[in-house]
Design an enzyme around this catalytic site. Structure first.
Site, short mmCIF file in Angstrom:
data_model
loop_
_atom_site.label_atom_id
_atom_site.label_comp_id
_atom_site.label_asym_id
_atom_site.label_seq_id
_atom_site.Cartn_x
_atom_site.Cartn_y
_atom_site.Cartn_z
N THR A 84 -4.13 29.67 53.84
CA THR A 84 -2.76 29.26 53.94
C THR A 84 -2.28 30.17 55.10
OG1 THR A 84 -0.58 29.11 53.02
CG2 THR A 84 -2.14 30.69 52.02
N ASP A 85 -1.12 29.70 55.85
CA ASP A 85 -0.37 30.37 56.65
C ASP A 85 0.57 31.50 55.87
OD1 ASP A 85 0.88 27.99 55.57
OD2 ASP A 85 2.70 28.73 56.55
N TYR B 158 1.19 34.29 45.78
CA TYR B 158 0.37 33.30 46.28
C TYR B 158 -0.21 33.63 47.57
CZ TYR B 158 -0.40 28.92 48.86
OH TYR B 158 -1.01 28.05 49.38
N ASP C 7 -13.63 21.52 36.01
CA ASP C 7 -12.63 22.72 35.90
C ASP C 7 -13.52 23.68 36.70
OD1 ASP C 7 -11.30 24.82 35.45
OD2 ASP C 7 -11.17 24.71 33.18
N GLY D 222 -5.71 16.31 44.98
CA GLY D 222 -4.30 16.97 45.55
C GLY D 222 -3.98 16.47 46.73
N1 LIG Z 1 0.53 21.73 50.52
C1 LIG Z 1 0.93 22.72 51.63
O1 LIG Z 1 1.86 22.73 52.11
C2 LIG Z 1 -0.21 23.70 52.01
C3 LIG Z 1 0.05 24.47 53.17
C4 LIG Z 1 -0.94 25.67 53.44
C5 LIG Z 1 -2.21 25.59 52.96
N2 LIG Z 1 -2.28 24.78 51.59
C6 LIG Z 1 -3.62 24.96 51.17
O2 LIG Z 1 -4.46 23.59 51.20
C7 LIG Z 1 -5.11 23.43 50.03
C8 LIG Z 1 -4.60 22.18 49.33
O3 LIG Z 1 -3.47 22.17 48.86
P1 LIG Z 1 -2.80 20.80 48.37
O4 LIG Z 1 -1.40 20.89 48.74
O5 LIG Z 1 -3.55 19.81 48.62
O6 LIG Z 1 -2.71 21.25 46.81
P2 LIG Z 1 -2.26 20.28 45.58
O7 LIG Z 1 -1.79 18.96 46.09
O8 LIG Z 1 -1.31 21.09 44.64
O9 LIG Z 1 -3.56 20.01 44.84
C9 LIG Z 1 -4.26 20.96 44.01
C10 LIG Z 1 -5.64 20.53 43.77
O10 LIG Z 1 -6.40 21.58 42.85
C11 LIG Z 1 -6.92 20.90 41.47
N3 LIG Z 1 -7.02 21.88 40.69
C12 LIG Z 1 -5.93 22.83 40.05
N4 LIG Z 1 -6.63 23.57 38.83
C13 LIG Z 1 -7.92 23.16 39.03
C14 LIG Z 1 -8.91 23.80 38.46
N5 LIG Z 1 -8.93 24.71 37.40
N6 LIG Z 1 -10.24 23.18 38.56
C15 LIG Z 1 -10.39 22.46 39.67
N7 LIG Z 1 -9.42 21.98 40.43
C16 LIG Z 1 -8.11 22.28 40.15
C17 LIG Z 1 -5.86 19.98 41.34
O11 LIG Z 1 -6.59 18.94 40.61
P3 LIG Z 1 -5.56 18.32 39.30
O12 LIG Z 1 -4.11 17.94 40.04
O13 LIG Z 1 -6.47 16.85 39.13
O14 LIG Z 1 -5.70 19.37 38.27
C18 LIG Z 1 -5.59 19.51 42.80
O15 LIG Z 1 -6.62 18.37 43.06
C19 LIG Z 1 -4.77 24.70 48.83
O16 LIG Z 1 -5.93 25.68 48.99
C20 LIG Z 1 -3.46 25.41 49.53
O17 LIG Z 1 -3.53 26.54 49.05
C21 LIG Z 1 -1.74 23.90 51.26
#
Ligand SMILES: NC(=O)c1ccc[n+]([C@@H]2O[C@H](COP(=O)([O-])OP(=O)(O)OC[C@H]3O[C@@H](n4cnc5c(N)ncnc54)[C@H](OP(=O)(O)O)[C@@H]3O)[C@@H](O)[C@H]2O)c1
Length: 259
Positions: free
Chosen positions: A111-112, A134, A46, A13
């Site tokens: 998250t915020d 969420y 998973d 991700g």
């Molecule tokens: N992006 C933002 O703007 C943002 C802002 C605030 C907080 N956050 C937090 O930061 C963290 C990372 O966010 P991100 O943006 O990097 O998310 P992302 O790009 O959507 O990545 C999500 C990750 O979760 C994995 N995943 C999904 N289902 C899964 C499962 N069943 N088992 C194992 N892994 C699984 C995905 O793997 P695959 O794709 O390989 O399935 C991917 O690596 C999250 O906790 C999110 O809540 C994000």
């Protein structure tokens, strides 16, 4: 190469990829996991399959776990709340239980969106009040991570906005526990971000106008302004802030004609 083993969930991700690179650059022995995306350098995991998680964590015996995996799109969470709860809450709990069994602290990325966005900036002691599912699942994930073993009390919950790279020093600080915030210093609307991106890319933007009445009825509600007070993290010398424009410049530089 250091023999400190770091396990990163969600390493395919946005945040997990950046964190993986950062730990590799620090010469850590870093194992990243992916679920649906196949990547040669990552392990398939998973997180909703409890036995799979137990087997991997028991085999690797990491010094720390950085838990980035989540369903993080509010619309996706609303479309399948049960699946989001399984990953964001239940899988977080079981990961923390098996990590605790091998003595590994977990850095849970929250998250915020746990805040309602009405009274920023939010400090770590402010009461969360998520406005969508969420945010609620992420808040329940926080509570699961922090409650797993009150005796060891070594898990860290990092609420972030927006994702830049990662406060990578945190897992290496064994004495840390509790809730930390990290966010950029600027409060920008999506429109202001687009204008800055266009300027960096040398593209026209006068045809783009801010929408004074963002749609509310069909979309999942989002908090308006969730800037976070990062002072608890900064006091540790760990908060790093890059102005948005500088970050965009760095990210797109390889694709600009003069590069
Ligand atoms: N992006 C933002 O703007 C943002 C802002 C605030 C907080 N956050 C937090 O930061 C963290 C990372 O966010 P991100 O943006 O990097 O998310 P992302 O790009 O959507 O990545 C999500 C990750 O979760 C994995 N995943 C999904 N289902 C899964 C499962 N069943 N088992 C194992 N892994 C699984 C995905 O793997 P695959 O794709 O390989 O399935 C991917 O690596 C999250 O906790 C999110 O809540 C994000």
């Amino acid at each position: 190469m250091s023999d400190v083993v770091i396990l990163i969930t969600g390493a395919s991700g946005l945040l997990g990829r950046a964190a993986h690179k950062k730990f590799e650059a620090e010469n850590c022995l870093v194992y990243g996991t992916t679920c649906s995306r196949t990547r040669e350098h990552l392990l398939h995991l998973d997180l909703t399959a409890e036995e799979e998680v137990r087997a991997l964590v028991t085999r690797l015996r990491p010094a720390a776990v950085l838990h980035c995996a989540a369903v993080r799109f509010p619309d996706q969470v609303d479309a399948d709340p049960a699946a989001a709860t399984r990953l964001n809450v239940e899988a977080t709990r079981s990961l923390c239980v098996v990590a605790d069994a091998v003595g590994a602290p977990v850095l849970y990325i929250s998250t915020d969106y746990v805040f309602d966005g009405k009274q920023p900036p939010y400090s770590v002691t402010d009461l969360p009040g998520p406005v969508n599912l969420y945010g609620r699942t992420k808040l329940l994930g926080e509570q699961a991570a922090l409650a797993v073993n009150p005796e060891t009390d070594h898990n860290v919950d990092l609420r972030v906005l927006p994702v830049e790279a990662c406060a990578c020093g945190v897992p290496q600080e064994p004495e840390l526990s509790g809730v930390f915030h990290w966010s950029g210093k600027e409060g920008l609307t999506k429109y202001q971000m687009v204008v800055q991106m266009a300027e960096v890319l040398g593209l026209p933007h006068s045809h783009i106008e801010p929408n004074p009445n963002p749609p509310t009825s069909s979309a999942v509600p989002r908090p308006y302004d969730t800037r976070l007070d990062s002072s608890r993290l900064e006091a540790l010398g760990l908060g790093r802030h890059t102005p948005f424009r500088t970050g965009i410049q760095t990210a797109v530089r390889p694709w600009l004609p003069s590069a």
